[in-house]
Design an enzyme around this catalytic site. Structure first.
Site: not given
Ligand code: AGP
Length: 613
Positions: A493, A486, A490, A2, A27, A100-101, A608, A509, A74
């Site tokens: 996401e 990585e 990228k 948030c 965010r 927030n939390g 973020k 394997h 959020w």
């Protein structure tokens, strides 16, 4: 998570709050709201969806007042909706709260308050906070005292900002644990509160940051910080070096694009003042490290999340090669729940762009409780991970707004290289001559990165061919295996395409069963000591009809005959090659996502900074 913005001063609060929330959009959120004290009443405006919906609501039904708080939510408890959006207001209409939390014991508090006659208006955990404050304000507590008493009931990590018509000359902010930062911006006869620096950076660069279990009372002409027990706290004033422009989009379409193309400049800033390019001598004063301590280190455990965890996997090669220190790498979300073997000679290195990732902060806490020295590599100046660590190295990348981390990744690799070289110099495992060579290689890095970025048009054209596939496999070996991870992250996401990163030697394997013309293979095959091995994996993929795209070393004509596409990068020393090999993968992911019409800077479900578990 948030976003929070507060203002008190001579200006109209609403435009400042809305602009600040806009700068926190990256965010990730699903609803937004603000409250302003107008004619001795709380004027509340809240809306679901994008911030523009709230802006439109305020344009149609304006509010005016010089103190206010705002929030982008959020959703954690209660679906995204207008009634669940913050701010939340007390029953008597005197107090509002943004948060927030997660209030972990909110059900118990909700039932306790309901039994006192409180009628809840939302499904959120946040609402219990404002009713607790109302309870204590009714017993003649002032806003600060009432807030202090109220938050003592809360379990979990919280960041809370409170406003009341009964005390219209102040805002109160509280930070408990690691649910996101609380920055207090100091202006001329006006002050600001924000959950992240970019929200208020255009108004002031002078900030103080709340630590966990601290609270602030903020008026237009000052502030006071105390512990939750009421003891006064002498706060450290931080001047943010970033200029407001650096948080702006400029001529780019997306922040992610801007930040990819900024990497040459960012690396220059990362290296600046930390290495003598003549002698190779490294200085990292913020680490507060003595040669004796450097020699005593017998293990490094690097802990991080997401892209930062992949940076840590690269760092393992750097510390083991240059400083001859064994390294364990652990996801922070795993580290904090296992019983790691730590002694007084173990150093923990936490890598975190935001400096607020809850799992990484918890890992730091866990390590410090076990007596380990903790260093952090962070980008966000003044963040919790920077403040609580025993020593830190900043990435110096400037604000990274795009949810997908790019320049923070490459600058964290450069930071780890500097740290490994520094440790090697202190421990005598790197000679002065070798230091000079490393320094010369580092000096060339920003230009080499720039030369890869010049191939952007090639990557954009290739993206057009690849953007309809639904599955990708990324392969790498050695120090470039983490780059396969990585590169896959990228792509997944920001384009929502399924992509897996794998150590190339593992193909036989399992993953080789997946190879088909329906799944392109991205192979990092630089001319290093595992090149031949990579070639054989490439041939195995080709033999099964796979489309293979290779990241290869300029001048390697042979590989072009074996694969479908080649993305050339300049030759760089092995230990620095990840900084260069990741860039084509960043750009490929970006251009594919753009072609698929994805919301590149604010991908669905992502934030973020992940400040809740
Ligand atoms: C990376 O592109 C993602 N946005 C995510 O994995 C991120 O790296 C992770 O959440 C860690 O963030 P931090 O570096 O701020 O701790």
């Amino acid at each position: 998570m948030c976003g929070i913005v507060g203002y008190i001063g001579p200006q109209n609060a609403a435009p400042i709050i809305l602009d600040g929330l806009k700068r926190l959009e990256y965010r990730g959120y699903d609803s937004a709201g603000l409250a302003v004290i107008q004619d001795s009443q709380i004027a509340l405006r809240r809306n679901v969806g994008k911030l523009d919906n709230l802006i439109k609501m305020v344009e149609e039904d304006p509010v005016s007042g010089n103190i206010g708080i705002g929030h982008t939510r959020w959703a954690t408890h209660g679906e995204p909706s207008q009634r669940n959006a913050h701010p939340h207001i007390s029953m008597n209409g005197d107090v509002v709260v943004v948060h927030n939390g997660i209030v972990e014991n909110f059900l118990e508090l909700r039932s306790e308050l309901s039994s006192e006659g409180v009628v809840f208006q939302s499904e959120t955990d946040t609402e219990v906070i404002v009713h607790l404050i109302e309870r204590y304000m009714s017993t003649q507590d002032d806003l600060t005292e009432a807030t202090r008493r109220a938050v003592r009931h809360l379990h979990g990590s919280q960041a809370v900002v409170v406003m009341s018509v009964r005390e219209p000359d102040r805002l109160v902010a509280v930070r408990i644990g690691n649910a996101g930062g609380v920055a207090i911006g100091l202006g001329e006869d006006e002050n600001f509160i924000a959950s992240d620096i970019p929200a208020i950076l255009e108004h002031t660069r002078h900030m103080v940051f709340l630590e966990s279990r601290q609270m602030a009372t903020v008026t237009a002409d000052g502030y006071m910080i105390q512990t939750l027990d009421g003891a006064p706290v002498l706060s450290r004033l931080v001047t943010i070096p970033w200029n407001p422009m650096s948080a702006e989009l400029g001529e780019y379409k997306h922040f992610m694009q801007k930040e990819i193309f900024e990497q040459g400049r960012a690396l220059t800033d990362t290296l600046r003042g930390r290495i003598d390019f003549e002698t190779g001598e490294v200085t990292l004063p913020d680490l507060k490290l003595t040669p004796d301590e450097a020699i005593r280190i017998n293990k490094i455990i690097t802990t991080a999340c997401g892209t930062s965890a992949y940076s840590a996997l690269v760092g393992k090669f750097l510390f083991e090669e240059l400083a001859r220190i064994p390294v364990e790498v652990d996801y922070a979300s795993e580290f904090r729940y296992r019983n790691p073997v730590i002694d007084e000679n173990t150093t923990i290195l936490a890598i975190t762009q935001s400096g607020e990732t809850v799992d990484t902060l918890a890992a730091i806490e866990e390590a410090q409780e076990k007596g380990a020295k903790v260093w952090s590599i962070v980008n966000a100046i003044g963040s919790q991970a920077m403040r609580v660590a025993d020593g830190y190295i900043t990435m110096q990348a400037g604000p990274e707004i795009g949810v997908a981390s790019t320049k923070a990744f490459t600058t964290s690799l450069a930071d780890q290289f500097l740290l490994a070289l520094y440790l090697g110099q202190l421990r005598g495992t790197v000679s002065p001559a070798e230091s000079r060579t490393h320094a010369q290689n580092l000096a060339r890095l920003p230009d080499l990165v720039g030369s890869v970025l010049e191939n952007a048009a090639q990557y954009e054209a290739l993206a057009a061919e690849l953007s309809n596939y639904e599955n990708f496999l990324y392969l790498g070996r050695g120090i470039n295996y983490p780059i396969a991870l990585e590169g896959a992250l990228k792509l997944k996401e920001i384009s929502y395409i399924h992509a897996e990163g794998y150590p190339a030697g593992e193909m036989k394997h399992g993953p080789i069963a997946l190879i088909s013309e329906e799944m392109p293979v991205l192979a990092i095959a630089l001319r290093d000591h595992v090149y031949e091995k990579m070639l054989s994996q490439i041939e195995q993929a080709k033999a099964r009809g796979g489309v293979v795209i290779a990241v290869a070393t300029e001048g390697d004509d042979m590989i072009a005959q074996k694969v479908d596409h080649v993305l050339y990068v300049p030759e760089v020393p092995y230990l620095l090659s990840p900084i260069v090999s990741v860039i084509p993968l960043q750009l490929l992911a970006y251009y594919i996502a753009v072609r698929r019409g994805a919301d590149v800077d604010k991908p669905r479900n992502l934030a973020k900074s992940v400040t809740v578990e």
